[in-house]
Motif scaffolding. Structure first.
Motif, PDB file in Angstrom:
ATOM      1  N   GLY A  84      44.312  17.921 131.045  1.00  0.00           N
ATOM      2  CA  GLY A  84      43.582  16.868 131.741  1.00  0.00           C
ATOM      3  C   GLY A  84      42.928  17.413 132.990  1.00  0.00           C
ATOM      4  O   GLY A  84      43.124  18.566 133.373  1.00  0.00           O
ATOM      5  N   CYS A  90      38.039  12.846 131.217  1.00  0.00           N
ATOM      6  CA  CYS A  90      38.659  14.184 131.130  1.00  0.00           C
ATOM      7  C   CYS A  90      37.766  15.172 130.376  1.00  0.00           C
ATOM      8  O   CYS A  90      38.220  15.927 129.512  1.00  0.00           O
ATOM      9  N   TYR A 108      45.424  11.867 131.851  1.00  0.00           N
ATOM     10  CA  TYR A 108      44.925  11.619 133.198  1.00  0.00           C
ATOM     11  C   TYR A 108      46.086  11.186 134.089  1.00  0.00           C
ATOM     12  O   TYR A 108      46.547  10.052 134.011  1.00  0.00           O
ATOM     13  N   THR A 113      48.805  15.891 137.014  1.00  0.00           N
ATOM     14  CA  THR A 113      48.630  16.214 135.596  1.00  0.00           C
ATOM     15  C   THR A 113      49.404  17.451 135.165  1.00  0.00           C
ATOM     16  O   THR A 113      49.900  17.517 134.034  1.00  0.00           O
ATOM     17  N   THR A 137      45.627  22.370 133.170  1.00  0.00           N
ATOM     18  CA  THR A 137      44.764  21.436 133.886  1.00  0.00           C
ATOM     19  C   THR A 137      43.773  22.203 134.749  1.00  0.00           C
ATOM     20  O   THR A 137      43.834  23.430 134.845  1.00  0.00           O
ATOM     21  N   SER A 314      39.791   5.410 141.218  1.00  0.00           N
ATOM     22  CA  SER A 314      38.508   5.833 140.666  1.00  0.00           C
ATOM     23  C   SER A 314      37.416   5.467 141.670  1.00  0.00           C
ATOM     24  O   SER A 314      37.658   4.683 142.597  1.00  0.00           O
TER      25      SER A 314
END
Length: 337
Positions: A84, A90, A108, A113, A137, A314
């Motif tokens: 991820g 991703c 995610y 991760t 990752t 986000s």
């Protein structure tokens, strides 16, 4: 088979082995205190590609190739890959491993991760569902800044609590045999949200989650507070590490002398002007696959607890005024004769 020790913690009785590991880091990371431990340091942030996103995918692809080479295995010998990154859907991971033809789980967990992937990969091995898994990752300063904050061309000032996203990729090969470091305990984190809304203060958002998981780990395992040589959080940075220390002390977890943070280790914050230190998925990944596993394999460290921290926000959630949910996952790694 593993043994459940509490709500969040499992003991892995077969002790899955970290058979190989590799790391690639950017130029800024290579110039920091940990630079000599990375397998490769790239000088071009584009890594020969046409975009930062393509460069990040290449980081994962090349790191995977190094892991397979160092483990003396082929892609066909791997049953699952857990990977991820920080980008939408991703894409660094999915584009990075698409040519490998290894069964793929896209994860995610933000900057947690690396530990998340190791927990899932080791459980596959512990349960007998895989002989080998790869856990990997990445992150990239330029792609992360563009997605989560501002384009680099904007030239915005960085507040004192901000951190520098690590450019790099790190990963491990986990298997059911060998003589390398072994995964003995795993503690899965819970989402902790203390109402922090500042995307430039990840340390404050993640420190309570780190404290929660570390407290659960020691409570459920019953291990002494000095059991580990080092407890290392993922990317709390200077500010977040100080908060975490205070919270742990309030919880009666007295590990202040052995508590470190990958975000404070990877840069010389004064010289390299990274404010509170490093962040990003690759922060803990390259420190693990560079410095920590090197020290374990040489028995300069014998027992560590890696606690990777993640901020699960986000761009849209921040723009809408939402607070930042955080999480931390822990992996106990030991050298066992």
């Amino acid at each position: 088979m593993g043994t459940r020790l509490g709500k969040q913690t499992l003991r892995l009785d077969s002790h899955p082995v970290i058979q190989a590991w590799a790391s690639i880091a950017g130029a800024k990371e290579g110039n920091g205190p940990m630079g000599r431990y990375f397998d490769e340091v790239i000088q071009d942030e584009y890594f020969g590609e046409k975009s930062f996103e393509k460069a990040e995918s290449k980081l994962i692809r090349e790191t995977l190739a190094k892991i397979l080479m160092k483990g003396n295995v082929s892609a066909g010998d791997i049953q699952y890959i857990f990977a991820g990154d920080l980008l939408n859907q991703c894409i660094a991971a999915s584009y990075g491993v698409r040519e490998s033809e290894i069964p793929f789980f896209g994860l995610y967990g933000a900057c947690s991760t690396m530990a998340e992937s190791m927990i899932l990969g080791s459980l596959m091995v512990e349960g007998g569902f895989a002989e080998r898994t790869v856990c990997i990752t990445s992150s990239h300063f330029c792609s992360a800044e563009k997605q989560f904050r501002f384009p680099l061309e904007f030239g915005n000032q960085r507040p004192p609590t901000s951190q520098w996203t690590v450019t790099g990729s790190g990963g491990v090969l986990v298997g059911n045999s060998g003589s390398g470091p072994r995964i003995v305990h795993v503690t899965t984190g819970k989402i902790v949200d203390m109402g922090i809304t500042d995307a430039n203060d990840m340390g404050s958002a993640m420190a309570p989650a780190a404290c929660d998981t570390i407290t659960a780990h020691f409570t459920e395992t019953g291990l002494a507070h000095d059991y580990y040589d080092m407890v290392i959080t993922g990317d709390l940075g200077i500010h977040g590490k100080n908060i975490c220390k205070q919270l742990l002390e309030e919880n009666g977890i007295l590990i202040q002398e052995i508590l470190e943070d990958c975000g404070t280790m990877i840069y010389d914050t004064e010289v390299q002007k990274t404010n509170c230190g490093g962040s990003g998925c690759a922060c803990s990944a390259v420190i693990l696959a560079g410095y920590l596993l090197d020290k374990l394999s040489k028995k300069e460290l014998n027992k560590i607890l890696l606690v990777c921290t993640g901020a699960l926000h986000s761009p849209s959630s921040i723009q809408q005024g939402e607070s930042i949910p955080a999480i931390a996952h822990a992996v106990g790694i030991e050298m066992i004769s």
